[in-house]
Each structure stands twice: as structure tokens, then as C-alpha cells.
Enzyme design. Sequence first.
Site, PDB file in Angstrom:
ATOM      1  N   HIS A   9       0.843  -1.209   0.000  1.00 23.38           N
ATOM      2  CA  HIS A   9       0.000   0.000   0.000  1.00 23.38           C
ATOM      3  C   HIS A   9       0.874   1.254   0.000  1.00 23.38           C
ATOM      4  CE1 HIS A   9      -3.903   2.069   0.943  1.00 23.38           C
ATOM      5  NE2 HIS A   9      -3.019   3.049   1.116  1.00 23.38           N
ATOM      6  N   HIS A  56       1.557   5.390  -2.104  1.00 24.03           N
ATOM      7  CA  HIS A  56       1.076   6.455  -2.999  1.00 24.03           C
ATOM      8  C   HIS A  56       2.274   7.060  -3.714  1.00 24.03           C
ATOM      9  CE1 HIS A  56      -3.114   6.573  -1.514  1.00 24.03           C
ATOM     10  NE2 HIS A  56      -2.539   6.057  -0.438  1.00 24.03           N
ATOM     11  N   GLN A 116      -9.579   9.413  -5.214  1.00 20.11           N
ATOM     12  CA  GLN A 116      -9.297  10.124  -3.953  1.00 20.11           C
ATOM     13  C   GLN A 116     -10.465  11.010  -3.498  1.00 20.11           C
ATOM     14  OE1 GLN A 116      -5.731  11.046  -2.141  1.00 20.11           O
ATOM     15  NE2 GLN A 116      -7.446  11.273  -0.747  1.00 20.11           N
ATOM     16  N   HIS A 170      -9.330   1.855  -0.058  1.00 20.95           N
ATOM     17  CA  HIS A 170      -9.190   2.559   1.212  1.00 20.95           C
ATOM     18  C   HIS A 170     -10.543   2.386   1.892  1.00 20.95           C
ATOM     19  CE1 HIS A 170      -5.726   4.306  -0.744  1.00 20.95           C
ATOM     20  NE2 HIS A 170      -5.403   4.980   0.350  1.00 20.95           N
ATOM     21  N   GLU A 214     -11.120   4.391   6.777  1.00 22.09           N
ATOM     22  CA  GLU A 214      -9.955   5.097   7.353  1.00 22.09           C
ATOM     23  C   GLU A 214     -10.517   6.239   8.192  1.00 22.09           C
ATOM     24  OE1 GLU A 214      -7.131   6.764   4.621  1.00 22.09           O
ATOM     25  OE2 GLU A 214      -5.653   7.140   6.196  1.00 22.09           O
ATOM     26  N   ASP A 235       2.457   3.301   2.912  1.00 20.92           N
ATOM     27  CA  ASP A 235       1.445   4.319   2.605  1.00 20.92           C
ATOM     28  C   ASP A 235       2.065   5.608   2.060  1.00 20.92           C
ATOM     29  OD1 ASP A 235      -1.091   5.342   2.273  1.00 20.92           O
ATOM     30  OD2 ASP A 235      -1.579   5.476   4.395  1.00 20.92           O
ATOM     31  N   TRP A 252       1.176  14.247   3.519  1.00 22.62           N
ATOM     32  CA  TRP A 252       0.590  13.646   4.723  1.00 22.62           C
ATOM     33  C   TRP A 252       1.625  13.187   5.736  1.00 22.62           C
ATOM     34  CZ3 TRP A 252      -1.043  12.757  -0.271  1.00 22.62           C
ATOM     35  CH2 TRP A 252      -2.314  13.273  -0.574  1.00 22.62           C
TER      36      TRP A 252
END
Length: 428
Positions: A56, A58, A151, A209, A212, A308, A314
Site C-alpha cells: 500500500h 502512494h 481520492q 481505502h 480510514e 502508505d 501527509w
Amino acid sequence: MDLIIRNACLADGRRNVDIGIEDGRFAAIQPALPATGVEEIDAAGRLVAPPFVDPHFHMDATLSLGLPRLNASGTLLEGIALWGELKPDLTIQALVDRAMAYCDMAVAQGLLAIRSHVDICDDRLLATEALLEVKRRVAPYLHLELVAFPQDGLLRYARSKANLVRALDMGVEVVGGIPHFERTMADGAASIRWLCELAAERGLRVDMHCDESDDPMSRHIETLAAETLRTGLQGRVTGSHLTSMHSMDNYYVSKLLPLVAEAGVHAIANPLINITLQGRHDTYPKRRGMTRVPELMDAGVNVAFGHDCVMDPWYGMGSADMLDVAHMGMHVAQMTSTAGVSRCFEAVTTNAARVLGLEGYGVAPGNPASFVLLQAGDAYEAIRLKATRLMVVRHGKVLARTPERRTALNLAERPSDLTLEFRPGSIS
Ligand SMILES: [Zn+2]
């Protein structure tokens, strides 16, 4: 043989084994292998593990830290706002350059398979185009697979469905989703139905996702498991994050876990991100927010850990080090038993490989000879030290070497000539 690694230990606890490699495959794994190699390496009792797998990630956002500014509050919401500010300025070249830099970092860390989500809510699909190009470029040395990730929501953003189908037509191979981000619970469930049907029609895997959130009533994992069974996708669906499960009612979870197991839904926790982003509205006591890792495992669910984020809006930390991820997962889930630590190692190796459905994965005769030689005596020490990757090999070919770390940290191999700038007892 082309290469023999002598005197290695394996992640399953076997010790003093020799590993013979021929034509890019493991030819023999046994004690005192009676053969000679063109190259022979003495592992000196260190661990030979299968390559790390990140299930997982991005990659469209990675290494963008500071663009156009830093996340001052460090929160999820400011991160999303930042990503929105950055999107109009994205170029294919910048996306490719950052992703290629990350893949170099990954290979040096023995991370040879990555599943990356790619945001398809930019109508130009620049990130999709860029990461498909990266996938082609890295194919000789790194397995990169892409998830079409809406997203901004599948139903909440009007063009998501069309963009998602376009991304799949371009070559993205996994169907993504974000049901907890849709406007209502009902929309979340509708998005799951639509996405599972699409995946079943096209013969694709699903990775959403899912939940979350700290909201114990966010129960989309239940719908995801039920839809997996209805559409016949058992073993091909993954629920990522599942953080709401941390806060759910225990009786409800006692019914949920067998359903997830029955549907063969894989679970992914992202310990570094979950522990930093969840529980932000809490005062004290403050929830950890990671999903119920050992309980899911005990129920027969395949659980893996993902990285992630690395240096993006983030999360400013990270270095493609899946041992860092396992280290945090072990702490957050309190998996400190010897069996628990082994399971954390599996969560970033074999379990993650099962999520991706990788074939021929693992240090076993007949499989492609892909492995990492770690400066550690076993999986336990590998996690403790986030051990140096002395050698990274894929299909019998050496991709990266890192010199030994000469410190007093590895108890079994403390250098005798190490000069420390203090004498014991001399510091007051
Ligand atoms: Zn994610």
C-alpha cells in the site's frame, strides 16, 4: 552454480544453510551444499530473506515534501488541502522523476514489489500516465502495480467513474475505492457494489481505502466482504486501513471477523500513518487507531503492513524501509511475543506478497532467486536494528550492495577494533 550463499539463516528459523543459485533461480537450499559457485559469499550466519513487498503506497505524491509548502499542522485535512494545491502544478516529468528516485530508494532497501494507488480524480490523468511510464521503466528490476484510486470519491466527484474506467483501459490493473469518503453510508455501499461488479467483469483485483476513520459506525468492510462473496472475488479483494475497526463494538467485531475470513478479504494496516493520523480528535485517552492486527490474523485473515506515504503532504518521514514499518506495527499492535515479531516480519514479506498474488515468491527451490541479505542474525534482530541490506538480488542478479554497518549494535558481530570516544564509567 552461478552463485552460492554459504552459512545463511532463513526467516523460518533454519540455520547454517547454503543457497545455490543457477540461471536466476534457487537451485538448492540445504546444509553443506556439495557444489562450487562462480561467486561464493559467506553469509556468516546472517539472514537471507525474501524481498520486502509494500502492498500500500502512494507513488504519485511521494517525495513532494515542501511543495508548494510544508504541512504546518501535520494533520490529514491540511495534507489533503496541500495535495489539492499541488495538483494543478503537476507535470508528467516531475511525477516520473520523483517516482524513479523513490524506486531507487526502494531497491537499495530490498523493496522489490510495490502496489501504488494513483489518484484518478485529476481529469487529465497525468499521474496515471506518469506512473504507467515508471512501471514500464522499472519492470526489469521492480514489480510495480497500480490501483485506480478515486481520492475525491467515486460518486462524490462526478467524473470519477469515467476516469477510473479510462485508467483501467490505459493499463492500471487494480480497482480502488474510498467508500467512507462518499457523502453518505448508502453512497459508500453503492460505490462498493459498482466497483466489485466492475472488477468481476474485467477479472481484476480490488483494493479499497476502507473505513480510514475513527468512527465506530463506519462499517464498509462488512459490505466489502459481502460483495466479495456475491461477485465471486474471494482472495482477490483487499481492505486497506480498516482503522474504524479499532473503535468498533467488540460484539459486532466478533461477527465481522469470521465474515472477512470467509470472503478471503486481505487486510492492510499502515502503522506509521495510522498512528499519526488517527485519534486526532481525541483528548485523553487517545486511541491508536490501527486496525485489530493480531485478532484478524487469529481469525485466519491475511494481514499485511504498508508504508502508505514517504515525504509527501501527509507524512514527512520514511525511507522505503519496510523494517521501519514492521517495527512500528509491532509496537502499535503490541506484538512483542516471539511469534508476534515473526508475524510482523511476515506482514512486510510473505503476507504482502499474498495480497499482490505474486507467484514464485520466497526463498525456496525452483523460485526466482530474489532475496535480501540482511546484517542481522534473524528476523527479530532485523526488525530491532532495521538492519542494513548488505545485498539485494533479483532473479539471481545483484541490484544493490551496502557496506556493513560497523557499530556495537549487532551483539554477535561487534567489531573488536571499534573505537568509542568514551571509557565505560568515565562519563559523569
Ligand atoms: Zn493510502
